[in-house]
Design a protein around this motif. Structure first.
Motif, short mmCIF file in Angstrom:
data_model
loop_
_atom_site.label_atom_id
_atom_site.label_comp_id
_atom_site.label_asym_id
_atom_site.label_seq_id
_atom_site.Cartn_x
_atom_site.Cartn_y
_atom_site.Cartn_z
N TYR A 144 14.89 24.08 54.17
CA TYR A 144 15.02 24.26 52.70
C TYR A 144 13.99 25.20 52.18
CZ TYR A 144 12.05 20.35 51.85
OH TYR A 144 11.08 19.42 51.88
N TYR A 145 12.84 25.14 52.60
CA TYR A 145 11.97 26.26 52.11
C TYR A 145 11.84 27.48 52.89
CZ TYR A 145 10.25 22.44 48.66
OH TYR A 145 10.00 21.95 47.69
N ARG A 146 11.61 28.50 52.27
CA ARG A 146 11.83 29.92 53.08
C ARG A 146 10.46 30.02 54.04
NH1 ARG A 146 12.72 32.54 49.30
NH2 ARG A 146 14.95 33.06 49.85
N SER A 147 9.53 29.25 53.45
CA SER A 147 8.09 29.24 54.23
C SER A 147 8.39 28.50 55.42
CB SER A 147 6.87 28.41 53.50
OG SER A 147 7.38 27.18 53.09
N MET A 148 9.03 27.36 55.53
CA MET A 148 9.56 26.69 56.86
C MET A 148 10.45 27.76 57.91
SD MET A 148 11.14 23.17 55.32
CE MET A 148 10.12 21.82 54.61
N ARG A 149 11.04 28.64 57.43
CA ARG A 149 11.74 29.47 58.23
C ARG A 149 10.76 30.65 58.58
NH1 ARG A 149 15.69 28.78 53.84
NH2 ARG A 149 15.25 31.01 53.11
N TYR A 150 9.87 30.92 57.62
CA TYR A 150 8.93 32.10 58.10
C TYR A 150 8.08 31.74 59.02
CZ TYR A 150 5.69 35.96 56.94
OH TYR A 150 4.86 36.85 57.08
N GLN A 151 7.89 30.60 59.29
CA GLN A 151 6.98 30.35 60.62
C GLN A 151 7.64 30.52 62.05
OE1 GLN A 151 6.61 25.92 59.91
NE2 GLN A 151 4.46 26.00 59.44
N TYR A 152 8.93 30.52 61.99
CA TYR A 152 9.47 31.06 63.34
C TYR A 152 9.44 32.51 63.29
CZ TYR A 152 10.50 26.50 64.74
OH TYR A 152 10.39 24.96 65.20
N TYR A 153 9.62 33.16 62.11
CA TYR A 153 9.46 34.68 62.27
C TYR A 153 8.25 34.99 62.85
CZ TYR A 153 9.49 39.35 60.56
OH TYR A 153 9.60 40.84 60.28
N GLN A 154 7.25 34.39 62.33
CA GLN A 154 5.81 34.71 62.58
C GLN A 154 5.67 34.54 64.24
OE1 GLN A 154 3.75 32.17 59.85
NE2 GLN A 154 2.63 33.91 59.08
#
Length: 379
Positions: A144-154
């Motif tokens: 639900y937080y964008r930062s959670m998804r951003y970890q996988y983008y990184q």
């Protein structure tokens, strides 16, 4: 040619249908595509809840609450580490030394089982060619937080693999009805709270979310599944590129050049200002030569002090969007890319000063210093 990789992140509130979608994709993908379904609900123990633990009547030690949250986060980090280990394996890279997942052997065993299932599923055909295969890791969590998804983008950027997102749109009422039918339903308050916290993918604002798809479950399911498969195919064909390493020497040199440009412009502005003040004083015929000499010496003293304060970071320049050359004037040494002298990397913490140009800011400082010396009120 090595196996092509992609990470597909599913997001949505509990009961939105993420797990059902992941299983349908895993079961219906075409030959040559292996899908690893990473379901957080199956890897994190049920007793570790996201919501704030309830306190008993006598009150509960906050240390217990903090410990539960800490263990929950450790499990999430362990899952991320397992996904990275899987990527390294298929990239033929040595496994990184880490003890971060050793404390959760059950989680590691469950994850390994998922990966082996995908391998068996992908190698079921006799004509299977590993050089032409694709591995899609489906991340099934609320995210639900964008930062959670951003970890996988990184992670995708680190290993130059494909990245895409699917957000499952679902109204709270429908999600709650589905939730009560689950073997281990989530607390009603958690579903409602998560719906308010959900940060929907926004490719217009966050460029890294450009490969995203909003799944409206009112639409035709087969059409939506095909669109998601096409999204993954595009992501695989266009992997996230790594960030080029910074040349620190060039960065420092650029910073110095930028600072010198600011100082040069400030000096020119102050010299013009002093010249105008002196010309005006002479025209008034109210000062003799000695007084004019004292005034000139005093104004130049202020100029020197201001430049010295700028040089030694004692003054904070406004953010770059407020700084520019005098309207209608062409000056050498553009300020483009120089947020401030004191903080070239984080302009967000700077105090926003209401000035339209660098000249306006410098002149205001000059007036304030002069008024302070003469004991008058700044205008």
């Amino acid at each position: 040619m090595a196996c092509r990789l992609c990470v597909l992140v599913l997001s949505g509130i509990p009961g939105s249908g993420k797990t059902s979608l992941a299983r349908k994709l895993q079961d219906t993908w075409q030959s040559g595509v292996r899908a690893v379904h990473v379901c957080y609900d199956q890897l994190i123990p049920e007793n570790l809840k996201l919501e704030r633990p309830e306190k008993d009547e006598e009150g509960e030690d906050e240390n217990d609450e903090q410990q539960a949250i800490s263990v929950w986060k450790q499990h999430r980090r362990a899952i991320l580490h397992n996904v990275e280990t899987l990527f390294r394996k298929f990239k033929n890279l040595p496994e990184e030394e880490s003890n971060s997942t050793d404390i959760f052997p059950d989680l590691n065993a469950k994850f390994l089982k998922c990966a082996k299932f995908a391998e068996r599923n992908g190698r079921g055909k006799d004509d299977y060619d590993d050089s032409q295969s694709s591995l899609v890791v489906i991340i099934d969590d609320n995210m639900y937080y964008r930062s959670m998804r951003y970890q996988y983008y990184q992670l995708a950027r680190k290993y130059t693999i494909g990245f895409c997102e699917v957000f499952l749109h679902c109204d709270v009422e429908t999600a709650l009805k589905r939730n009560v039918e689950r073997p281990s339903p989530v607390a009603r308050e958690t579903v409602v709270a998560m719906a308010t916290k959900m940060e929907v993918p926004d490719p217009n604002r966050y460029s890294w979310e450009v490969m995203s798809f909003s799944y409206d479950q009112a639409a035709d399911e087969e059409t939506a599944l095909e669109e998601i498969r096409e999204l993954v195919a595009v992501a695989i064909a266009n992997p996230v590129l790594p960030v080029p390493e910074e040349n620190m020497e060039e960065k420092e040199q650029s910073r110095l050049v930028c600072s010198m440009n600011v100082l040069h412009q400030a000096d020119q502005i102050l010299r013009r200002c002093i010249s105008e003040v002196m010309s005006s004083a002479k025209a008034d015929n109210k000062m003799g030569k000695a007084e004019l000499k004292i005034l000139g010496r005093h104004l130049n003293k202020i100029r020197t002090e201001l430049l010295d304060d700028l040089k030694h970071n004692k003054l904070q320049l406004p953010p770059i969007e407020s700084v520019g050359p005098r309207p209608g004037a062409e000056q050498e040494g553009s300020m483009s890319g120089c947020p401030s002298l004191t903080d070239l990397d984080s302009p967000t913490d700077l105090e926003v000063i209401e000035v339209k140009t660098l000249e306006g800011y410098i002149l205001r400082l000059f007036r304030e210093r002069r008024d302070a010396d003469t004991g008058t009120t700044p205008t």
